[in-house]
Design a protein around this motif. Structure first.
Motif, PDB file in Angstrom:
ATOM      1  N   SER A   1      33.268   3.345  10.012  1.00 57.65           N
ATOM      2  CA  SER A   1      32.850   2.154   7.973  1.00 57.65           C
ATOM      3  C   SER A   1      31.152   1.124   8.578  1.00 57.65           C
ATOM      4  N   GLU A   2      30.782   0.829   6.838  1.00 57.22           N
ATOM      5  CA  GLU A   2      29.576   0.175   7.311  1.00 57.22           C
ATOM      6  C   GLU A   2      29.836  -0.922   8.070  1.00 57.22           C
ATOM      7  N   HIS A   3      30.532  -1.935   7.079  1.00 57.65           N
ATOM      8  CA  HIS A   3      31.760  -2.462   7.318  1.00 57.65           C
ATOM      9  C   HIS A   3      32.235  -2.685   9.048  1.00 57.65           C
ATOM     10  N   ASP A   4      32.635  -2.015   9.444  1.00 60.89           N
ATOM     11  CA  ASP A   4      32.892  -2.017  10.777  1.00 60.89           C
ATOM     12  C   ASP A   4      31.550  -2.256  11.502  1.00 60.89           C
ATOM     13  N   PHE A   5      30.357  -0.904  10.689  1.00 56.76           N
ATOM     14  CA  PHE A   5      29.042  -1.588  12.418  1.00 56.76           C
ATOM     15  C   PHE A   5      28.543  -2.904  11.503  1.00 56.76           C
ATOM     16  N   LEU A   6      29.074  -3.499  10.862  1.00 52.62           N
ATOM     17  CA  LEU A   6      28.501  -4.628  10.920  1.00 52.62           C
ATOM     18  C   LEU A   6      29.108  -6.102  11.242  1.00 52.62           C
ATOM     19  N   PHE A   7      29.967  -5.904  11.268  1.00 51.31           N
ATOM     20  CA  PHE A   7      30.961  -7.208  12.455  1.00 51.31           C
ATOM     21  C   PHE A   7      31.095  -6.289  13.518  1.00 51.31           C
ATOM     22  N   THR A   8      30.825  -4.937  14.417  1.00 45.19           N
ATOM     23  CA  THR A   8      30.608  -5.068  15.435  1.00 45.19           C
ATOM     24  C   THR A   8      28.878  -5.500  16.044  1.00 45.19           C
TER      25      THR A   8
ATOM     26  N   SER B   1      42.740   2.167  18.187  1.00 45.02           N
ATOM     27  CA  SER B   1      41.035   2.147  17.462  1.00 45.02           C
ATOM     28  C   SER B   1      39.913   3.139  18.382  1.00 45.02           C
ATOM     29  N   MET B   2      39.133   2.614  19.425  1.00 45.18           N
ATOM     30  CA  MET B   2      38.170   3.402  20.029  1.00 45.18           C
ATOM     31  C   MET B   2      39.130   4.526  20.292  1.00 45.18           C
ATOM     32  N   GLY B   3      40.571   4.671  20.579  1.00 40.22           N
ATOM     33  CA  GLY B   3      41.540   5.570  20.762  1.00 40.22           C
ATOM     34  C   GLY B   3      41.552   6.507  19.890  1.00 40.22           C
ATOM     35  N   ALA B   4      41.845   5.920  18.757  1.00 39.91           N
ATOM     36  CA  ALA B   4      41.877   6.938  17.229  1.00 39.91           C
ATOM     37  C   ALA B   4      40.510   7.495  17.447  1.00 39.91           C
ATOM     38  N   GLN B   5      39.555   7.379  17.389  1.00 37.07           N
ATOM     39  CA  GLN B   5      38.483   7.650  17.552  1.00 37.07           C
ATOM     40  C   GLN B   5      37.878   8.937  18.534  1.00 37.07           C
ATOM     41  N   GLN B   6      37.986   8.677  19.658  1.00 36.78           N
ATOM     42  CA  GLN B   6      38.333   9.769  20.649  1.00 36.78           C
ATOM     43  C   GLN B   6      39.710  11.269  19.794  1.00 36.78           C
TER      44      GLN B   6
ATOM     45  N   GLN C   1      30.438   1.919  16.978  1.00 37.41           N
ATOM     46  CA  GLN C   1      30.049   2.314  15.656  1.00 37.41           C
ATOM     47  C   GLN C   1      29.897   3.021  15.078  1.00 37.41           C
ATOM     48  N   ARG C   2      29.362   3.801  16.069  1.00 41.54           N
ATOM     49  CA  ARG C   2      28.300   5.180  16.134  1.00 41.54           C
ATOM     50  C   ARG C   2      29.881   5.720  15.598  1.00 41.54           C
ATOM     51  N   GLY C   3      31.119   5.831  16.363  1.00 40.18           N
ATOM     52  CA  GLY C   3      32.220   7.134  16.208  1.00 40.18           C
ATOM     53  C   GLY C   3      31.775   7.910  14.270  1.00 40.18           C
TER      54      GLY C   3
ATOM     55  N   ILE D   1      31.233   8.401  21.568  1.00 39.93           N
ATOM     56  CA  ILE D   1      32.252   9.096  21.286  1.00 39.93           C
ATOM     57  C   ILE D   1      33.017  10.878  22.005  1.00 39.93           C
ATOM     58  N   GLY D   2      31.658  11.891  21.234  1.00 45.08           N
ATOM     59  CA  GLY D   2      31.856  12.940  21.519  1.00 45.08           C
ATOM     60  C   GLY D   2      31.773  13.146  23.251  1.00 45.08           C
ATOM     61  N   ASP D   3      30.571  11.592  23.637  1.00 46.42           N
ATOM     62  CA  ASP D   3      30.770  12.941  25.068  1.00 46.42           C
ATOM     63  C   ASP D   3      32.052  11.920  26.210  1.00 46.42           C
ATOM     64  N   ASP D   4      32.472  10.765  25.390  1.00 52.55           N
ATOM     65  CA  ASP D   4      33.742  10.894  26.474  1.00 52.55           C
ATOM     66  C   ASP D   4      34.713  11.575  26.164  1.00 52.55           C
ATOM     67  N   VAL D   5      34.962  12.593  25.054  1.00 51.67           N
ATOM     68  CA  VAL D   5      35.588  13.618  24.877  1.00 51.67           C
ATOM     69  C   VAL D   5      35.292  14.951  25.702  1.00 51.67           C
ATOM     70  N   SER D   6      33.968  15.071  25.577  1.00 54.38           N
ATOM     71  CA  SER D   6      33.466  16.082  25.882  1.00 54.38           C
ATOM     72  C   SER D   6      33.671  16.784  28.030  1.00 54.38           C
ATOM     73  N   ALA D   7      33.547  14.789  28.158  1.00 50.29           N
ATOM     74  CA  ALA D   7      33.809  14.389  30.130  1.00 50.29           C
ATOM     75  C   ALA D   7      35.519  14.915  29.626  1.00 50.29           C
ATOM     76  N   GLN D   8      36.361  14.382  29.121  1.00 52.00           N
ATOM     77  CA  GLN D   8      37.397  14.585  29.547  1.00 52.00           C
ATOM     78  C   GLN D   8      38.085  15.840  29.043  1.00 52.00           C
ATOM     79  N   HIS D   9      37.697  16.973  28.374  1.00 54.07           N
ATOM     80  CA  HIS D   9      38.244  17.904  27.547  1.00 54.07           C
ATOM     81  C   HIS D   9      37.489  18.501  29.275  1.00 54.07           C
ATOM     82  N   THR D  10      35.910  18.613  29.929  1.00 57.30           N
ATOM     83  CA  THR D  10      35.965  19.281  31.537  1.00 57.30           C
ATOM     84  C   THR D  10      37.045  18.578  33.223  1.00 57.30           C
ATOM     85  N   LEU D  11      37.544  16.868  32.601  1.00 58.98           N
ATOM     86  CA  LEU D  11      38.828  16.970  33.111  1.00 58.98           C
ATOM     87  C   LEU D  11      39.191  17.487  33.179  1.00 58.98           C
ATOM     88  N   LEU D  12      40.489  17.828  31.974  1.00 61.32           N
ATOM     89  CA  LEU D  12      41.774  18.704  31.998  1.00 61.32           C
ATOM     90  C   LEU D  12      41.618  20.003  32.347  1.00 61.32           C
TER      91      LEU D  12
END
Length: 349
Positions: free
Chosen positions: A169-176, A139-144, A262-264, A112-123
């Motif tokens: 969460s661990e629950h979400d990690f397992l589901f994914t 969802s993953m947009g909220a993580q970002q 999973q790793r957000g 997720i941090g890579d996406d945000v770093s890339a978006q920061h460069t873009l902006l």
């Protein structure tokens, strides 16, 4: 190339090359391309920019169709709304559109941090933007969104996290993990070396069924909401809507996003201390879980909101659960618009 990810299906968007992106896991995407859709125009001092990152499997087209429009909170006549497709979603740099050693299963692990770093460069470098009036994502947009608010506290004036958490969460990690295994256990997956996405049909269908099970709520099933959405039976709903939605997608793309989801965790910025990470947010934040979400529960979102200064808890009511993000519940969208309009009119730091 997978034709599903074409301009015809998901455009219009512009592919912007931000150059090499050094990834947190140590690899590098030499020519990182971000697929960007812009709605509205930047004002003279560039203070009306809103960033909308995308969710798992979603693209900028979905954001446009569900959340953006004249008279809506995200109104392109007032704001410059910049929708950036996350890395791995098939439009931005992804396993399905990257050549050489990074093609297919050779694509590196992205966070997720890579996406945000890339978006920061873009902006900053492409648009010349120095602050955002709002970052909003589901969802993953909220993580970002959370990652933005923690990593660039002076850049983000307001943030709205919809149906997502700052630390997965661990629950979400397992589901994914099950979502991943649904695909990778299909013999046709061939360790990611399939020729066509359609070859992995059985795995993608299992993947879709898991989404049907957890993406909608138990109340959604009991109320037979599938009928209100135009499907005669739950089987037809799963086969015609859920399975067909995922059927054309590239499995390696889905796996890249799943690993990232999973790793957000914004506490990666503060040595694992979530309270310290959330405590450094300066933006005015609205935390907006969906009442019947089985992934990012109201309780999980509330526990994080209590750690965020200058934040408010604004849950959205819908028995559609997490996939209410698809815009299936008009009343929930009305609630969301009201909250976002209020947030956008509120003073900031």
């Amino acid at each position: 190339m997978n034709n599903y990810y074409s301009q015809e299906n998901h455009g219009p968007f512009e592919l912007i090359n931000i150059g090499p992106l050094q990834l947190e896991e140590g690899s590098c995407i030499p020519d990182c391309r971000l697929a960007v859709a812009v709605h509205g125009t930047l004002n003279a001092d560039k203070s009306n920019a809103i960033l909308v990152p995308t969710w798992y499997s979603g693209t900028s087209k979905a954001m446009e169709q569900i959340y953006i429009g004249e008279g809506r909170a995200l109104d392109p006549s007032k704001y410059c709304i910049i929708v950036v497709n996350q890395i791995g979603n098939g439009l931005s740099s992804s396993p399905s559109n990257t050549g050489g050693s990074l093609a297919g299963p050779g694509f590196p692990n992205v966070r997720i941090g890579d996406d945000v770093s890339a978006q920061h460069t873009l902006l900053t470098e492409y648009f010349g933007i120095e602050s955002l009036a709002l970052v909003v994502g589901g969802s993953m947009g909220a993580q970002q969104t959370y990652e933005w608010a923690v990593r660039y506290p002076d850049f983000v004036k307001r943030a709205a996290a919809i149906a997502g958490t700052a630390r997965n969460s661990e629950h979400d990690f397992l589901f994914t993990e099950l979502l991943i295994e649904a695909i990778t256990t299909d013999p046709a997956f061939r360790a990611g070396l399939y020729s066509l996405s359609s070859e992995v049909q059985a795995g993608l269908k299992r993947h879709a069924k898991l989404w049907a099970l957890m993406g909608w709520s138990t109340e959604f099933f009991r109320a037979e909401r599938h009928k209100a959405l135009g499907f005669e039976s739950m089987k037809i709903f799963v086969d015609s809507f859920m399975a067909s939605y995922f059927a054309a997608m590239d499995p390696n793309n889905l796996l890249t996003m799943a690993w990232k989801w999973q790793r957000g965790d914004v506490s990666r910025n503060t040595g694992g201390d979530l309270a310290t990470a959330l405590g450094q947010i300066k933006a005015k934040v609205y935390v907006m879980p969906i009442s019947h979400d089985q992934f990012f529960t109201v309780e999980d979102c509330l526990s994080e909101q209590k750690m965020i200064p200058n934040s408010e808890f604004r849950p959205l009511s819908s028995i559609d659960g997490h996939l209410g993000l698809f815009g299936t519940d008009t009343e929930m969208l009305n609630q969301l618009d009201a909250h976002l309009a209020e947030l956008l009119s509120s003073p900031t730091h």
